[in-house]
Design a protein around this motif. Structure first.
Motif, PDB file in Angstrom:
ATOM      1  N   LEU A   1      45.451  52.659  32.039  1.00 17.48           N
ATOM      2  CA  LEU A   1      44.705  51.566  32.657  1.00 17.48           C
ATOM      3  C   LEU A   1      43.476  52.140  33.358  1.00 17.48           C
ATOM      4  O   LEU A   1      43.594  52.995  34.237  1.00 17.48           O
ATOM      5  CB  LEU A   1      45.575  50.813  33.654  1.00 17.48           C
ATOM      6  CG  LEU A   1      46.642  49.896  33.056  1.00 17.48           C
ATOM      7  CD1 LEU A   1      47.501  49.274  34.143  1.00 17.48           C
ATOM      8  CD2 LEU A   1      46.008  48.795  32.217  1.00 17.48           C
ATOM      9  N   THR A   2      42.311  51.672  32.929  1.00 17.54           N
ATOM     10  CA  THR A   2      41.037  52.145  33.481  1.00 17.54           C
ATOM     11  C   THR A   2      40.372  51.020  34.255  1.00 17.54           C
ATOM     12  O   THR A   2      40.260  49.900  33.745  1.00 17.54           O
ATOM     13  CB  THR A   2      40.097  52.609  32.364  1.00 17.54           C
ATOM     14  OG1 THR A   2      40.760  53.628  31.589  1.00 17.54           O
ATOM     15  CG2 THR A   2      38.807  53.166  32.942  1.00 17.54           C
ATOM     16  N   PRO A   3      39.939  51.251  35.490  1.00 20.93           N
ATOM     17  CA  PRO A   3      39.298  50.189  36.280  1.00 20.93           C
ATOM     18  C   PRO A   3      38.055  49.641  35.574  1.00 20.93           C
ATOM     19  O   PRO A   3      37.241  50.409  35.042  1.00 20.93           O
ATOM     20  CB  PRO A   3      38.914  50.897  37.584  1.00 20.93           C
ATOM     21  CG  PRO A   3      39.790  52.098  37.650  1.00 20.93           C
ATOM     22  CD  PRO A   3      40.040  52.524  36.242  1.00 20.93           C
ATOM     23  N   ASP A   4      37.910  48.314  35.567  1.00 21.44           N
ATOM     24  CA  ASP A   4      36.752  47.648  34.964  1.00 21.44           C
ATOM     25  C   ASP A   4      35.860  47.141  36.081  1.00 21.44           C
ATOM     26  O   ASP A   4      36.086  46.072  36.655  1.00 21.44           O
ATOM     27  CB  ASP A   4      37.219  46.499  34.075  1.00 21.44           C
ATOM     28  CG  ASP A   4      36.054  45.832  33.341  1.00 21.44           C
ATOM     29  OD1 ASP A   4      34.897  46.240  33.572  1.00 21.44           O
ATOM     30  OD2 ASP A   4      36.307  44.907  32.550  1.00 21.44           O
ATOM     31  N   PHE A   5      34.816  47.904  36.379  1.00 22.97           N
ATOM     32  CA  PHE A   5      33.911  47.540  37.476  1.00 22.97           C
ATOM     33  C   PHE A   5      32.901  46.463  37.076  1.00 22.97           C
ATOM     34  O   PHE A   5      32.193  45.949  37.935  1.00 22.97           O
ATOM     35  CB  PHE A   5      33.170  48.789  37.974  1.00 22.97           C
ATOM     36  CG  PHE A   5      34.061  49.794  38.641  1.00 22.97           C
ATOM     37  CD1 PHE A   5      34.442  49.649  39.969  1.00 22.97           C
ATOM     38  CD2 PHE A   5      34.536  50.892  37.939  1.00 22.97           C
ATOM     39  CE1 PHE A   5      35.279  50.572  40.581  1.00 22.97           C
ATOM     40  CE2 PHE A   5      35.370  51.825  38.547  1.00 22.97           C
ATOM     41  CZ  PHE A   5      35.740  51.663  39.865  1.00 22.97           C
TER      42      PHE A   5
ATOM     43  N   ALA B   1      39.389  46.763  40.982  1.00 22.98           N
ATOM     44  CA  ALA B   1      38.973  47.990  40.289  1.00 22.98           C
ATOM     45  C   ALA B   1      38.780  49.162  41.256  1.00 22.98           C
ATOM     46  O   ALA B   1      39.192  50.286  40.970  1.00 22.98           O
ATOM     47  CB  ALA B   1      37.686  47.724  39.514  1.00 22.98           C
ATOM     48  N   THR B   2      38.156  48.897  42.409  1.00 24.87           N
ATOM     49  CA  THR B   2      37.917  49.966  43.381  1.00 24.87           C
ATOM     50  C   THR B   2      39.232  50.516  43.930  1.00 24.87           C
ATOM     51  O   THR B   2      39.404  51.735  44.077  1.00 24.87           O
ATOM     52  CB  THR B   2      37.053  49.458  44.549  1.00 24.87           C
ATOM     53  OG1 THR B   2      35.794  48.986  44.029  1.00 24.87           O
ATOM     54  CG2 THR B   2      36.793  50.562  45.564  1.00 24.87           C
ATOM     55  N   GLU B   3      40.170  49.634  44.213  1.00 21.87           N
ATOM     56  CA  GLU B   3      41.456  50.071  44.759  1.00 21.87           C
ATOM     57  C   GLU B   3      42.260  50.875  43.743  1.00 21.87           C
ATOM     58  O   GLU B   3      42.906  51.864  44.108  1.00 21.87           O
ATOM     59  CB  GLU B   3      42.232  48.842  45.242  1.00 21.87           C
ATOM     60  CG  GLU B   3      41.607  48.211  46.480  1.00 21.87           C
ATOM     61  CD  GLU B   3      42.050  46.778  46.716  1.00 21.87           C
ATOM     62  OE1 GLU B   3      41.670  46.219  47.763  1.00 21.87           O
ATOM     63  OE2 GLU B   3      42.745  46.203  45.846  1.00 21.87           O
ATOM     64  N   LEU B   4      42.207  50.468  42.477  1.00 15.33           N
ATOM     65  CA  LEU B   4      42.896  51.267  41.457  1.00 15.33           C
ATOM     66  C   LEU B   4      42.239  52.635  41.309  1.00 15.33           C
ATOM     67  O   LEU B   4      42.924  53.652  41.158  1.00 15.33           O
ATOM     68  CB  LEU B   4      42.895  50.546  40.111  1.00 15.33           C
ATOM     69  CG  LEU B   4      43.568  51.325  38.965  1.00 15.33           C
ATOM     70  CD1 LEU B   4      45.022  51.634  39.288  1.00 15.33           C
ATOM     71  CD2 LEU B   4      43.459  50.557  37.648  1.00 15.33           C
TER      72      LEU B   4
END
Length: 293
Positions: free
Chosen positions: A166-170, A232-235
């Protein structure tokens, strides 16, 4: 052990004992967690007074006792006076110490845990006193590292349901992932919805009349309960905590607080007890937030 033994340890908890003594809980490299008496340490002129304080590292000579051992000699090799000069640093240090008390073992070496705690106390003390965001960031990373050394690392890189990264989506301001304490880490929300739909579909098919009296039993994947959701930032914060250094450029206090609380509830679940010092963190950062408005 002989009637006396040597140990190097850091004081994690102290309390009054009798008229003038202290009962000190110490994390030692050689014997893990020990509880010993510091005789006369509450007297004004006691040589053990300062040496029995919180977060003081001593080389100790300890005499075996019937119920409790006693410190006979103590030589201070390290202390952290800067922690007591800043309420945020002190609260964070007590928080880390409480987690160590939850996981430390007795009567066996705890060298790695001892070194890790001292490393994070060093980092906290070195921070500028007005840099509250860094205190929170270093506390959060310290909690993650302590969970890791206890073998309780949450899964933060791949989905607990699918095993996919799982990659954050900014690019999407509404993008989120879930975190499930019982499942052990992050959960893709889309995969969770698909699992719920599949479960509902199976329920409908099971309730439909069938001409056969036989029923096939199919193992169903358990639907995890989400304890929180992350943006996204928290992940991204959660995924970098295992590193030796942390990046704070894009994160705010609110993001770090969210991640800290996720790890707090995760730790409390696995240790089976509340982290009481965490209330000091909540109070400190709530007060500092109000002061900046």
């Amino acid at each position: 052990m002989t009637k006396t033994y040597k140990a190097t340890g850091i004081n994690l908890k102290t309390q009054g004992f009798g008229e003038s003594d202290r009962l000190v809980t110490i994390l030692t490299q050689e014997f893990g967690l020990i509880r010993v008496i510091a005789p006369g340490s509450r007297k004004h002129n006691s040589s053990l007074g300062g040496r029995s304080g919180m977060f003081v590292v001593n080389e100790l000579l300890i005499a075996k006792g019937r119920s409790l051992d006693k410190i006979t000699q103590a030589q201070t090799v390290k202390s952290y006076p800067g922690l007591a000069k800043n309420l945020g640093k002190l609260a964070a240090s007590q928080y880390l110490a409480e987690i160590v008390l939850c996981q430390a073992l007795s009567e066996q070496p705890q060298e790695d845990l001892y070194k890790l705690l001292n490393e994070h106390l060093n980092r906290l003390e070195a921070l500028p006193n007005k840099d509250n965001e860094s205190v929170l960031a270093h506390l959060t990373q310290g909690v993650f590292h302590l969970l890791s050394i206890a073998g309780l690392t949450p899964q933060v890189q791949v989905c607990c349901l699918t095993g996919r990264t799982l990659t954050p989506d900014f690019t999407d301001p509404h993008w989120q992932v879930g975190f499930s304490i019982t499942a052990g880490g992050i959960v893709c929300l889309q995969a969770l919805e698909e699992l719920k739909k599949e479960r509902e579909k199976n329920k409908v098919s099971e309730s439909s009349p069938s001409s056969s009296t036989y029923r096939t039993i199919v193992h169903q994947q358990e639907i995890p309960v989400l304890s929180s959701r992350l943006n996204a930032t928290e992940l991204a914060i959660l995924q970098q905590l295992s590193q030796s250094e942390i990046e704070q450029d894009t994160a705010k206090d609110s993001h770090w607080l969210s991640v800290e609380q996720i790890l707090r509830f995760y730790a409390q679940y696995h240790f089976g007890r509340p982290i009481r010092s965490a209330a000091l963190i909540d109070s400190f950062f709530a007060a500092n937030h109000d002061a900046t408005l």
